[in-house]
Design a protein around this motif. Structure first.
Motif, short mmCIF file in Angstrom:
data_model
loop_
_atom_site.label_atom_id
_atom_site.label_comp_id
_atom_site.label_asym_id
_atom_site.label_seq_id
_atom_site.Cartn_x
_atom_site.Cartn_y
_atom_site.Cartn_z
N ARG A 77 14.04 -6.55 -4.60
CA ARG A 77 14.58 -5.31 -5.17
C ARG A 77 14.36 -4.21 -4.16
NH1 ARG A 77 11.49 -4.75 -10.75
NH2 ARG A 77 12.36 -2.65 -10.61
N PRO A 78 15.28 -3.27 -4.05
CA PRO A 78 15.18 -2.27 -2.97
C PRO A 78 13.97 -1.34 -3.08
CG PRO A 78 17.00 -1.77 -4.47
CD PRO A 78 16.52 -3.15 -4.82
N ALA A 79 13.30 -1.31 -4.24
CA ALA A 79 12.15 -0.43 -4.38
C ALA A 79 10.83 -1.20 -4.52
CB ALA A 79 12.33 0.47 -5.61
N LEU A 80 10.87 -2.54 -4.39
CA LEU A 80 9.69 -3.37 -4.69
C LEU A 80 9.10 -3.97 -3.42
CD1 LEU A 80 7.88 -4.93 -6.75
CD2 LEU A 80 9.66 -6.69 -6.78
N ILE A 81 7.76 -3.89 -3.31
CA ILE A 81 7.04 -4.55 -2.23
C ILE A 81 5.97 -5.43 -2.85
CG2 ILE A 81 5.53 -4.25 -0.22
CD1 ILE A 81 6.88 -1.56 0.29
N ASN A 82 5.94 -6.71 -2.44
CA ASN A 82 4.94 -7.66 -2.91
C ASN A 82 4.02 -8.02 -1.76
OD1 ASN A 82 7.87 -8.80 -4.01
ND2 ASN A 82 6.40 -8.42 -5.62
N ALA A 83 2.72 -8.15 -2.05
CA ALA A 83 1.77 -8.53 -1.01
C ALA A 83 0.71 -9.45 -1.60
CB ALA A 83 1.11 -7.30 -0.39
N ILE A 84 0.19 -10.34 -0.75
CA ILE A 84 -0.98 -11.15 -1.08
C ILE A 84 -1.92 -11.07 0.11
CG2 ILE A 84 -1.86 -13.46 -1.59
CD1 ILE A 84 0.80 -14.14 -2.88
N THR A 85 -3.19 -10.79 -0.17
CA THR A 85 -4.19 -10.74 0.89
C THR A 85 -4.94 -12.07 0.96
OG1 THR A 85 -5.68 -9.64 -0.66
CG2 THR A 85 -4.48 -8.24 0.88
#
Length: 265
Positions: A77-85
């Motif tokens: 989605r153009p406004a979504l950022i997903n991250a996993i550390t």
């Protein structure tokens, strides 16, 4: 880091950024239902929206909590950022402009910082979300379409593909059951237990397992049709959705002509 330490670290890193006007928790941390397995959902408000500058600031903040091993930047989605550390802490952020933020409610959020008092302008709660009649009709038609493809899988002896179809039918059944409950806050995809009633859980648990075998494939498709279609008809009636009668009729005709099947309900 604990979840609360991650939250504080990210909030502290962004608090004085001149273009970030507010940061809030949503999802299970926002509504107080978080557990040890919850991901951390943020809503970030910037006057400019999800620009590269804001995305870069977000990444730098997340990096303070650990090594980032998975980073999806505004792709799904153009406004979504997903991250996993590296310790498998999952963080998601939606970056919104102030006018987009107004679609939220206070009950769904926890305020971390809010330079412009945006939280105070939100309604306390919003009515439970329901699928639109158009969306429901599409769901019903998609179930019937997948069911109708059974004659192709059987005719081509594509039993592995038939099993894939069963998984799609299972997903549609679960979506229907969740829609039946009308849960006010559905949460993420991994929060199914609290969305289904005991009767619904028993129904899903009793469905036959998918097996790569012609007879089992056909029987399992019929079992899902028997579980899904009468309940879907009932939901359609209660929501004022016209049932796709003709589409279902010709689908059963095709399954009868090709495989000798009749409606199991």
């Amino acid at each position: 880091m604990t979840s609360e330490t991650v939250i504080k670290t990210i909030a502290d890193a962004l608090h004085n950024h001149p273009k970030i006007r507010g940061l809030f928790l949503s999802g299970s941390f926002g509504n107080g239902r978080a557990d040890a397995y919850s991901d951390i959902d943020f809503v970030l408000v910037s006057n400019d929206g999800p620009t590269d500058e804001i995305a870069g600031a977000w990444k730098a903040a997340v990096e303070r909590t650990g090594e980032i091993v998975k980073w999806w930047d505004r792709g799904v989605r153009p406004a979504l950022i997903n991250a996993i550390t590296a310790d498998w802490t999952r963080t998601d952020v939606i970056i919104l402009k102030p006018e987009q933020f107004a679609a939220h409610s206070q009950a769904s959020l926890r305020r971390l910082f809010d330079h412009d008092g945006l939280y105070d302008q939100l309604p306390t709660e919003r009515p439970p979300r329901q699928a639109t009649p158009e969306r429901l009709l599409r769901e019903f038609e998609e179930f019937i379409r997948i069911l109708g493809l059974l004659h192709l899988a059987a005719g081509r002896e594509e039993y592995i593909n038939g099993v894939v179809g069963i998984f799609h039918l299972r997903s549609k059944l679960i979506d229907l059951l969740v829609e039946e409950t009308g849960a006010p806050d559905r949460g993420g995809a991994l929060h199914l237990n609290r969305l289904l009633t005991d009767e619904q859980k028993e129904l899903v648990a009793a469905m036959p397992a998918p097996i790569v075998d012609r007879k089992a494939m056909i029987e399992t498709h019929l079992a899902y049709a028997k579980a899904y279609l009468p309940r879907a008809r009932q939901l359609a009636k209660s929501r004022g959705v016209t049932w796709p009668e003709r589409f279902e009729e010709v689908t059963w005709d095709k399954l009868n002509q090709s495989l000798g099947l009749v409606r199991p309900y």
